[in-house]
Design a protein around this motif. Structure first.
Motif, mmCIF file in Angstrom:
data_model
loop_
_atom_site.group_PDB
_atom_site.id
_atom_site.type_symbol
_atom_site.label_atom_id
_atom_site.label_comp_id
_atom_site.label_asym_id
_atom_site.label_seq_id
_atom_site.Cartn_x
_atom_site.Cartn_y
_atom_site.Cartn_z
ATOM 1 N N MET A 147 -0.528 -15.864 -12.588
ATOM 2 C CA MET A 147 -1.226 -14.708 -12.039
ATOM 3 C C MET A 147 -0.998 -13.493 -12.935
ATOM 4 N N PRO A 148 -1.936 -12.544 -12.914
ATOM 5 C CA PRO A 148 -1.791 -11.359 -13.765
ATOM 6 C C PRO A 148 -0.570 -10.520 -13.402
ATOM 7 N N LYS A 149 -0.084 -9.797 -14.404
ATOM 8 C CA LYS A 149 1.020 -8.863 -14.205
ATOM 9 C C LYS A 149 0.481 -7.453 -14.422
ATOM 10 N N ALA A 150 0.732 -6.579 -13.437
ATOM 11 C CA ALA A 150 0.205 -5.212 -13.482
ATOM 12 C C ALA A 150 1.340 -4.204 -13.489
ATOM 13 N N LEU A 151 1.191 -3.167 -14.302
ATOM 14 C CA LEU A 151 2.147 -2.066 -14.353
ATOM 15 C C LEU A 151 1.429 -0.787 -13.948
ATOM 16 N N LEU A 152 1.883 -0.171 -12.847
ATOM 17 C CA LEU A 152 1.319 1.092 -12.378
ATOM 18 C C LEU A 152 2.296 2.219 -12.675
ATOM 19 N N LEU A 153 1.772 3.319 -13.174
ATOM 20 C CA LEU A 153 2.594 4.498 -13.421
ATOM 21 C C LEU A 153 2.438 5.481 -12.265
ATOM 22 N N ILE A 154 3.455 6.299 -12.052
ATOM 23 C CA ILE A 154 3.395 7.326 -11.020
ATOM 24 C C ILE A 154 4.242 8.510 -11.460
ATOM 25 N N ALA A 155 3.769 9.710 -11.146
ATOM 26 C CA ALA A 155 4.484 10.940 -11.479
ATOM 27 C C ALA A 155 4.483 11.849 -10.263
ATOM 28 N N ASP A 156 5.299 12.872 -10.282
ATOM 29 C CA ASP A 156 5.186 13.907 -9.256
ATOM 30 C C ASP A 156 3.776 14.477 -9.359
ATOM 31 N N GLY A 157 3.102 14.593 -8.220
ATOM 32 C CA GLY A 157 1.735 15.106 -8.235
ATOM 33 C C GLY A 157 0.678 14.040 -8.443
ATOM 34 N N SER A 158 1.075 12.760 -8.407
ATOM 35 C CA SER A 158 0.062 11.692 -8.423
ATOM 36 C C SER A 158 -0.580 11.606 -7.040
ATOM 37 N N GLU A 159 -1.787 11.091 -6.991
ATOM 38 C CA GLU A 159 -2.542 10.930 -5.745
ATOM 39 C C GLU A 159 -2.101 9.636 -5.069
ATOM 40 N N GLU A 160 -1.547 9.753 -3.857
ATOM 41 C CA GLU A 160 -0.987 8.601 -3.149
ATOM 42 C C GLU A 160 -1.972 7.457 -2.989
ATOM 43 N N ILE A 161 -3.164 7.765 -2.531
ATOM 44 C CA ILE A 161 -4.149 6.718 -2.247
ATOM 45 C C ILE A 161 -4.458 5.911 -3.505
ATOM 46 N N GLU A 162 -4.530 6.598 -4.622
ATOM 47 C CA GLU A 162 -4.917 5.950 -5.870
ATOM 48 C C GLU A 162 -3.792 5.096 -6.460
ATOM 49 N N PHE A 163 -2.579 5.301 -5.967
ATOM 50 C CA PHE A 163 -1.452 4.456 -6.353
ATOM 51 C C PHE A 163 -1.276 3.313 -5.352
ATOM 52 N N VAL A 164 -1.261 3.643 -4.063
ATOM 53 C CA VAL A 164 -0.923 2.653 -3.042
ATOM 54 C C VAL A 164 -2.015 1.594 -2.886
ATOM 55 N N ILE A 165 -3.273 1.987 -2.867
ATOM 56 C CA ILE A 165 -4.329 0.993 -2.658
ATOM 57 C C ILE A 165 -4.347 -0.046 -3.778
ATOM 58 N N PRO A 166 -4.332 0.337 -5.059
ATOM 59 C CA PRO A 166 -4.257 -0.715 -6.079
ATOM 60 C C PRO A 166 -3.007 -1.584 -5.952
ATOM 61 N N TYR A 167 -1.844 -0.962 -5.702
ATOM 62 C CA TYR A 167 -0.613 -1.742 -5.574
ATOM 63 C C TYR A 167 -0.765 -2.771 -4.447
ATOM 64 N N ASP A 168 -1.290 -2.337 -3.316
ATOM 65 C CA ASP A 168 -1.485 -3.206 -2.157
ATOM 66 C C ASP A 168 -2.481 -4.326 -2.468
ATOM 67 N N VAL A 169 -3.637 -3.959 -3.014
ATOM 68 C CA VAL A 169 -4.690 -4.942 -3.269
ATOM 69 C C VAL A 169 -4.236 -5.965 -4.304
ATOM 70 N N PHE A 170 -3.558 -5.504 -5.345
ATOM 71 C CA PHE A 170 -3.090 -6.441 -6.369
ATOM 72 C C PHE A 170 -2.060 -7.410 -5.790
#
Length: 197
Positions: free
Chosen positions: A1-24
């Protein structure tokens, strides 16, 4: 299965981080996240005051020196302040360049697209067709990129999207690109995803 790396910083948009993490994760990806220049090394303070604990508090703590060789896709969420952090981080811009040079997927949503532009400006490589949140359209077009108003724009191995409201479509598009339409449908069905995404 694919391996995904998501970045996050202070001031990142929660929805745009959590939804991809969840869906993947639902799609069976091996998903890891890494913080970028976090003020508190334990969590990222996102745009709507939600605190998210990344798997790794910094890029340097990701246990793979050459992330572009280990992961199949790099994902950058938006959120204006978080995107500015990505754009000012040479390690992030170098990582984007390494993924693109290696022919791996790179994906960004909302203001995160500006980091793709900044990486290309610093390290060279091809410009492309991309979309973003309308508030940063000028930054993308101003550097000579072809601007799209599609909710999700796919240009070769680069995937971009517009904002929080397109995060589900963004994530499902990535699942389809890496695993096929059958896997996308398998993930979307039980979530009762609206056809009007």
């Amino acid at each position: 299965m694919p391996k995904a790396l998501l970045l996050i910083a202070d001031g990142s948009e929660e929805i745009e981080f959590v939804i991809p993490y969840d869906v993947f994760t639902r799609a069976g990806f091996e998903v890891k996240s890494a913080g970028v220049q976090l003020k508190n090394e334990n969590w990222a303070h996102c745009t709507r005051n939600i605190r998210i604990v990344p798997d790794h508090h910094s890029l340097s703590s990701v246990p793979h020196q050459n992330a572009h060789e280990t992961f199949d896709i790099l994902i950058l969420p938006g959120g204006g302040p978080g995107a500015k952090t990505f754009c000012s981080s040479e390690p992030v811009l170098a990582l984007i360049h390494e993924f693109r040079k290696a022919g791996k997927y790179v994906a960004a949503i909302c203001a995160g697209t500006t980091a793709l532009v900044a990486s290309q400006k610093m390290f060279g490589g091809e410009k492309g067709r991309a979309t973003s949140h309308p508030s940063v359209k000028g930054e993308v077009e101003g550097e000579g990129w072809e601007y799209s108003t599609e909710r999700v724009a796919v240009d070769g191995r680069m995937v971009t999207s517009r904002g929080p409201g397109t995060a589900m479509l963004f994530a499902l598009t990535i699942v389809e690109l890496l695993c096929g339409k059958e896997k996308r449908d398998e993930v979307a069905g039980p979530m009762i995803v609206a056809e009007t995404l």
